[in-house]
Design a protein around this motif. Structure first.
Motif, PDB file in Angstrom:
ATOM      1  N   TRP A 120      -5.465  65.303 -10.433  1.00  0.00           N
ATOM      2  CA  TRP A 120      -4.991  64.320  -9.477  1.00  0.00           C
ATOM      3  C   TRP A 120      -6.150  63.782  -8.653  1.00  0.00           C
ATOM      4  CZ3 TRP A 120       0.117  66.417  -6.858  1.00  0.00           C
ATOM      5  CH2 TRP A 120       1.131  66.447  -7.834  1.00  0.00           C
TER       6      TRP A 120
ATOM      7  N   GLN B  14      -3.603  60.704  -4.707  1.00  0.00           N
ATOM      8  CA  GLN B  14      -2.375  61.283  -5.234  1.00  0.00           C
ATOM      9  C   GLN B  14      -2.032  62.591  -4.529  1.00  0.00           C
ATOM     10  OE1 GLN B  14      -3.504  61.412  -9.398  1.00  0.00           O
ATOM     11  NE2 GLN B  14      -2.283  59.591  -9.892  1.00  0.00           N
TER      12      GLN B  14
ATOM     13  N   ALA C  29       1.360  63.333  -2.353  1.00  0.00           N
ATOM     14  CA  ALA C  29       2.202  64.504  -2.596  1.00  0.00           C
ATOM     15  C   ALA C  29       2.362  65.334  -1.326  1.00  0.00           C
ATOM     16  CB  ALA C  29       1.606  65.355  -3.721  1.00  0.00           C
TER      17      ALA C  29
ATOM     18  N   ILE D 255       2.154  58.779  -9.675  1.00  0.00           N
ATOM     19  CA  ILE D 255       2.111  60.018 -10.466  1.00  0.00           C
ATOM     20  C   ILE D 255       3.246  59.981 -11.498  1.00  0.00           C
ATOM     21  CG2 ILE D 255       1.955  62.530 -10.376  1.00  0.00           C
ATOM     22  CD1 ILE D 255       1.241  62.296  -7.413  1.00  0.00           C
ATOM     23  N   SER D 256       4.447  60.407 -11.084  1.00  0.00           N
ATOM     24  CA  SER D 256       5.602  60.353 -11.989  1.00  0.00           C
ATOM     25  C   SER D 256       6.859  60.700 -11.215  1.00  0.00           C
ATOM     26  CB  SER D 256       5.438  61.337 -13.160  1.00  0.00           C
ATOM     27  OG  SER D 256       5.510  62.666 -12.701  1.00  0.00           O
TER      28      SER D 256
ATOM     29  N   THR E 142       8.996  62.803 -12.317  1.00  0.00           N
ATOM     30  CA  THR E 142       9.131  64.254 -12.455  1.00  0.00           C
ATOM     31  C   THR E 142       8.452  64.974 -11.309  1.00  0.00           C
ATOM     32  OG1 THR E 142       9.193  64.066 -14.868  1.00  0.00           O
ATOM     33  CG2 THR E 142       8.647  66.222 -13.948  1.00  0.00           C
ATOM     34  N   THR E 143       7.257  64.527 -10.941  1.00  0.00           N
ATOM     35  CA  THR E 143       6.540  65.132  -9.820  1.00  0.00           C
ATOM     36  C   THR E 143       7.337  64.972  -8.537  1.00  0.00           C
ATOM     37  OG1 THR E 143       4.424  64.623 -10.866  1.00  0.00           O
ATOM     38  CG2 THR E 143       4.391  65.102  -8.503  1.00  0.00           C
ATOM     39  N   ARG E 144       7.973  63.829  -8.395  1.00  0.00           N
ATOM     40  CA  ARG E 144       8.775  63.606  -7.195  1.00  0.00           C
ATOM     41  C   ARG E 144       9.934  64.588  -7.121  1.00  0.00           C
ATOM     42  NH1 ARG E 144      11.173  57.785  -5.105  1.00  0.00           N
ATOM     43  NH2 ARG E 144      12.045  58.548  -3.157  1.00  0.00           N
TER      44      ARG E 144
ATOM     45  N   LEU F 298       8.511  68.021  -6.061  1.00  0.00           N
ATOM     46  CA  LEU F 298       8.183  68.037  -4.637  1.00  0.00           C
ATOM     47  C   LEU F 298       9.440  68.084  -3.787  1.00  0.00           C
ATOM     48  CD1 LEU F 298       5.277  65.420  -4.554  1.00  0.00           C
ATOM     49  CD2 LEU F 298       5.077  67.895  -4.265  1.00  0.00           C
TER      50      LEU F 298
END
Length: 379
Positions: free
Chosen positions: A3, A7, A11, A288-289, A291-293, A296
């Motif tokens: 990252w 990024q 996050a 990012i994506s 999925t990452t959201r 988190l």
């Protein structure tokens, strides 16, 4: 792929502001102060005033959108896509759903713990999945149906933990805890209706996410602010904790803030955090994506729970840990977070490819990749 610093910042901002949003709302509920006309000291119980503050935070996203748009237009080569023109009234129905769901959740937060509040909000995937099948014609993958079943199991475990803690904890009555949990789940049904309305009528207009959030915030702020007037005169008896026993006493809220300014700090924390949280969430999806959201968003539940324990707002219960893990597993399965791991196994990869063809996974990915869908749950 590592990252970038930006990024990592996004996050961290999403995780921090998302946690502050729930914690600040709960902090405000824990205050007590004198009201108007020398009323005796009483708890700060003003969920609708808190909801107005939340919508003010959402509305600020609209201001940010126009600032960014103005700054982008001053460049030699503008890069920002403002989206196509649309009728703002398209956002009115989902905004009303948002208003009802948010108000109900703030009422529930007065009755239950901050960690249970955040965990039970995960039930939104159950109703969103079912409504998307019924009204959007979407076909869910087998893993998504399994995720819904696991989530239901997690809700049962969290509810059982709250039931047991209600007998041991003097902070909340058992009846209040159960009522609060049921109200949170009911609010998620309304949130899922909001998501389906946005998916069916709003997304096709290619509206910028910040503009979408801000427009809904504007409608919610105006309508709920006006509703505070009749709420001031609607008596609800013992169902209200205000001295006048009305549905919402905004004047009493302002008087309590005057007597104890720290309440204002908690309310401002809720308003400011929701604005930054929406911005960070949308940016994480873009940079990012999705999925990452999702990951988190699950992590902030853990942060809220740990901070609540550290501050002494609630007691440790092992069942709550189990409930959190089961809910996390259900959310992961529904959102396809298991797929990258299974893709390493040849026979699983072939099975997943078959599921994608049968389950119209393109529609699911479009829902996940659109920042506005998740924002509806975040608020």
């Amino acid at each position: 792929m590592a990252w970038t610093k930006y990024q990592l910042f996004l996050a961290g901002l999403m995780l921090t502001t998302g946690s502050i949003n729930t914690l600040s709302a709960k902090w405000a509920d824990l205050f007590s102060a004198k009201g108007c006309h020398d009323d005796p000291e009483h708890d700060f119980s003003h969920p609708f005033v808190q909801a107005v503050g939340m919508f003010l935070g959402e509305f600020s996203c609209l201001v940010v959108f126009y600032i960014l748009l103005f700054h982008d237009k001053s460049r030699p080569e503008p890069r920002m896509n403002p989206g196509q023109s649309f009728n703002p009234l398209l956002f009115f129905p989902p905004a009303m759903c948002d208003m009802m769901a948010t108000s109900i959740m703030y009422v529930a937060l007065n009755m239950t713990s901050a960690s249970s509040f955040q965990m039970l909000r995960g039930s939104v995937i159950i109703f969103t999945g079912l409504l998307s099948v019924a009204f959007l014609g979407r076909r869910l993958l087998p893993s998504q149906w399994f995720g819904i079943c696991v989530t239901i199991l997690g809700l049962v475990v969290v509810g059982l933990a709250d039931f047991i803690s209600g007998h041991r904890d003097d902070t909340h009555k058992l009846s209040d805890v159960i009522t609060g949990d049921l109200l949170i789940i009911m609010a998620q049904i309304i949130v899922s209706v909001q998501m389906v309305l946005e998916e069916k009528f709003v997304y096709k207009h290619d509206v910028h996410p910040l503009r979408a959030v801000g427009t809904e915030g504007l409608f919610g702020f105006v309508v709920l602010s006006l509703l505070l007037i009749p709420m001031y005169f609607i008596h609800v008896g013992s169902f209200s904790n205000t001295p006048r026993q009305v549905l919402e006493d905004a004047l009493d809220a302002f008087c309590q803030i005057g007597h104890k300014p720290l309440i204002l700090l908690a309310l401002l924390g809720n308003t400011v955090s929701i604005a930054f949280f929406n911005f960070a969430g949308i940016s994480v999806t873009k940079e990012i994506s999705a999925t990452t959201r999702m990951v988190l968003d699950s992590l902030r539940t853990l942060v809220i729970w740990v901070v609540s324990l550290a501050l002494g707002w609630e007691q440790f219960h092992g069942l709550q840990v189990l409930g959190f893990l089961v809910l996390l597993l259900g959310t992961a399965l529904y959102n396809g977070l298991h797929r990258p791991l299974l893709a390493r196994i040849p026979w699983c990869m072939a099975r997943m490819h078959t599921e994608e063809e049968e389950g119209s996974s393109g529609e699911r990915d479009r829902l996940l990749d659109n920042g506005r869908a998740q924002t509806a749950e975040d608020t």
